[in-house]
Design a protein around this motif. Sequence first.
Motif, mmCIF file in Angstrom:
data_model
loop_
_atom_site.group_PDB
_atom_site.id
_atom_site.type_symbol
_atom_site.label_atom_id
_atom_site.label_comp_id
_atom_site.label_asym_id
_atom_site.label_seq_id
_atom_site.Cartn_x
_atom_site.Cartn_y
_atom_site.Cartn_z
ATOM 1 N N VAL A 84 21.307 -30.232 -14.908
ATOM 2 C CA VAL A 84 20.331 -31.206 -14.436
ATOM 3 C C VAL A 84 21.064 -32.225 -13.770
ATOM 4 O O VAL A 84 20.477 -32.667 -12.352
ATOM 5 N N GLY A 85 21.936 -32.900 -14.041
ATOM 6 C CA GLY A 85 22.802 -33.244 -13.061
ATOM 7 C C GLY A 85 23.251 -33.611 -12.388
ATOM 8 O O GLY A 85 24.114 -34.428 -11.604
ATOM 9 N N THR A 86 24.082 -32.098 -11.900
ATOM 10 C CA THR A 86 24.841 -31.203 -11.185
ATOM 11 C C THR A 86 24.594 -30.428 -10.066
ATOM 12 O O THR A 86 24.214 -30.652 -9.319
ATOM 13 N N ALA A 87 24.375 -29.025 -10.550
ATOM 14 C CA ALA A 87 24.230 -27.895 -10.062
ATOM 15 C C ALA A 87 22.885 -28.101 -9.639
ATOM 16 O O ALA A 87 22.153 -27.889 -8.171
ATOM 17 N N MET A 88 21.503 -28.672 -9.834
ATOM 18 C CA MET A 88 20.150 -28.840 -9.239
ATOM 19 C C MET A 88 20.047 -29.906 -8.145
ATOM 20 O O MET A 88 20.036 -29.732 -7.086
ATOM 21 N N LEU A 114 16.484 -47.287 -9.063
ATOM 22 C CA LEU A 114 14.943 -46.960 -9.586
ATOM 23 C C LEU A 114 14.296 -45.985 -10.563
ATOM 24 O O LEU A 114 13.659 -46.303 -11.423
ATOM 25 N N LEU A 115 14.303 -45.252 -10.199
ATOM 26 C CA LEU A 115 13.312 -43.642 -10.587
ATOM 27 C C LEU A 115 14.546 -43.490 -12.495
ATOM 28 O O LEU A 115 13.354 -42.956 -12.833
ATOM 29 N N VAL A 116 15.778 -44.000 -12.818
ATOM 30 C CA VAL A 116 15.922 -43.645 -14.077
ATOM 31 C C VAL A 116 15.097 -45.049 -14.985
ATOM 32 O O VAL A 116 15.183 -44.101 -15.984
ATOM 33 N N LEU A 117 14.912 -46.082 -14.809
ATOM 34 C CA LEU A 117 14.579 -46.745 -15.177
ATOM 35 C C LEU A 117 13.240 -46.323 -16.342
ATOM 36 O O LEU A 117 13.375 -46.601 -17.750
ATOM 37 N N PRO A 118 11.531 -46.406 -15.713
ATOM 38 C CA PRO A 118 11.146 -45.329 -15.965
ATOM 39 C C PRO A 118 11.225 -44.236 -17.420
ATOM 40 O O PRO A 118 10.808 -44.227 -18.195
ATOM 41 N N LEU A 119 12.315 -43.053 -16.587
ATOM 42 C CA LEU A 119 13.007 -42.316 -17.547
ATOM 43 C C LEU A 119 13.616 -42.773 -19.369
ATOM 44 O O LEU A 119 13.066 -42.233 -20.181
ATOM 45 N N VAL A 174 17.467 -38.282 -14.405
ATOM 46 C CA VAL A 174 16.863 -37.291 -15.440
ATOM 47 C C VAL A 174 18.603 -37.459 -16.461
ATOM 48 O O VAL A 174 18.400 -37.555 -18.109
ATOM 49 N N ALA A 175 19.262 -37.161 -16.282
ATOM 50 C CA ALA A 175 20.978 -37.002 -16.401
ATOM 51 C C ALA A 175 21.251 -38.101 -16.934
ATOM 52 O O ALA A 175 21.877 -38.196 -17.796
ATOM 53 N N ILE A 176 21.241 -39.411 -16.069
ATOM 54 C CA ILE A 176 21.831 -40.769 -16.634
ATOM 55 C C ILE A 176 21.830 -40.916 -17.883
ATOM 56 O O ILE A 176 21.972 -41.076 -18.436
ATOM 57 N N LYS A 180 23.799 -40.766 -21.720
ATOM 58 C CA LYS A 180 24.080 -41.733 -22.564
ATOM 59 C C LYS A 180 23.476 -41.340 -23.715
ATOM 60 O O LYS A 180 24.378 -42.381 -24.742
ATOM 61 N N ARG A 181 22.823 -41.366 -23.837
ATOM 62 C CA ARG A 181 22.451 -41.459 -25.433
ATOM 63 C C ARG A 181 22.869 -40.017 -26.059
ATOM 64 O O ARG A 181 23.532 -39.640 -27.384
ATOM 65 N N PHE A 182 23.261 -38.659 -25.039
ATOM 66 C CA PHE A 182 24.149 -37.399 -26.307
ATOM 67 C C PHE A 182 25.811 -37.512 -25.664
ATOM 68 O O PHE A 182 25.904 -36.175 -26.625
ATOM 69 N N VAL A 183 26.289 -37.791 -24.691
ATOM 70 C CA VAL A 183 27.259 -37.255 -24.424
ATOM 71 C C VAL A 183 28.258 -38.868 -24.276
ATOM 72 O O VAL A 183 29.479 -38.875 -24.662
ATOM 73 N N SER A 184 27.853 -39.557 -23.390
ATOM 74 C CA SER A 184 29.009 -40.668 -23.132
ATOM 75 C C SER A 184 29.416 -41.462 -24.468
ATOM 76 O O SER A 184 30.882 -42.516 -24.172
ATOM 77 N N ASP A 185 28.493 -41.343 -25.397
ATOM 78 C CA ASP A 185 29.523 -41.933 -26.787
ATOM 79 C C ASP A 185 30.756 -41.517 -27.390
ATOM 80 O O ASP A 185 31.452 -41.708 -28.658
ATOM 81 N N ARG A 186 31.194 -40.300 -26.817
ATOM 82 C CA ARG A 186 32.028 -39.252 -27.648
ATOM 83 C C ARG A 186 33.038 -39.701 -27.091
ATOM 84 O O ARG A 186 33.734 -40.854 -26.630
ATOM 85 N N SER A 187 33.862 -39.286 -28.184
ATOM 86 C CA SER A 187 35.702 -39.788 -28.353
ATOM 87 C C SER A 187 36.070 -39.173 -27.508
ATOM 88 O O SER A 187 37.384 -39.225 -26.500
#
Length: 324
Positions: A84-88, A114-119, A174-176, A180-187
């Motif tokens: 969703v965040g790269t290939a598409m 701009l689009l990322v905020l409501p999502l 959508v990807a951002i 943030k929720r599932f990936v960025s806080d990983r070690s």
Amino acid sequence: MTTATSPNKADHRAWLPGFLLLGVIWGSSFLFIKVGVAELHPLYVTLGRVLAGVLALLVVILVTRDRLPRDPRLWLHLTVTGVVGTAMPFTLFGYGEERVSSSLAGIWNATTALLVLPLAVYLFRTERMTARRAVGLLIGFAGVLVVLGVWEGLGGAQFTGQLMCIAAAACYAVAIPYTKRFVSDRSESGISLAAGQLITATVALAIVAPLTVGAPTPVNDLSLKAIASILTLGAVGTGLAFVLNMRNIKMVGATTASMVTYLIPVFAVVIGVLALDEHITWHQPVGALIVLLGVAVAQGLIGRRKRPQPAPVTPQSELAVERA
């Protein structure tokens, strides 16, 4: 005493060149996409790009003695961000640039923030909606209408191309918050996570592209210009850019690093006009400025009075920087 995300003057001298270079790299990516899709299907332009990016990041991982993620659950999340965040979005921008100029595609990329905020607010619940953010969204939406030139009527190949560019920006949006929720806080390190994301994107494209559009154009039939563009997109526009972006975030924080979003459309337009002799109508850059104004209002960069703090702390931004 300054925090890790509040740079002093010496820090600015250290991070600013990399910040500007990142703006140039991501802004010029639209030029290379335009050159690539002139000779190769957009799906294969994206496949070549992510493959070159993977190889570049794997070299960095080897040199730094880092390692790829090992958690299977994390790889599932990286598959989502890779698709969703790269290939598409990479592919959609390629399809879009078959119909619109690289300059206009770069302008549409600016709508991501701009689009990322409501999502982020309503779907992933990583942000809260405020009156200021709502005003920023309304301003940005007005800018989108100006870029489209709605008073001239909608339709035709160019309108379709613009819709594809908007869809690409929506994929980033959508990807951002998902990242943030599932990936960025990983070690795991940022480079390791980026490499994992590109690996999943490469695998997905290697399966989908032949099944969808058949075999690619033979390399011998491609010009050196097209081959160089695709390799540059991957090694520089994806691989090196990921490294620079992670460096900027570590040096000055995500909030300051995310401001490269404001530079991308500027460089995209300038490079498109100078290198490809592209022409843009007055309302496209004007609309882009209105969109960026809306983003600035929504992010609190305009219209918010700062209160004195006992110790300067940079707020954590929920908006990651995305590339073309």
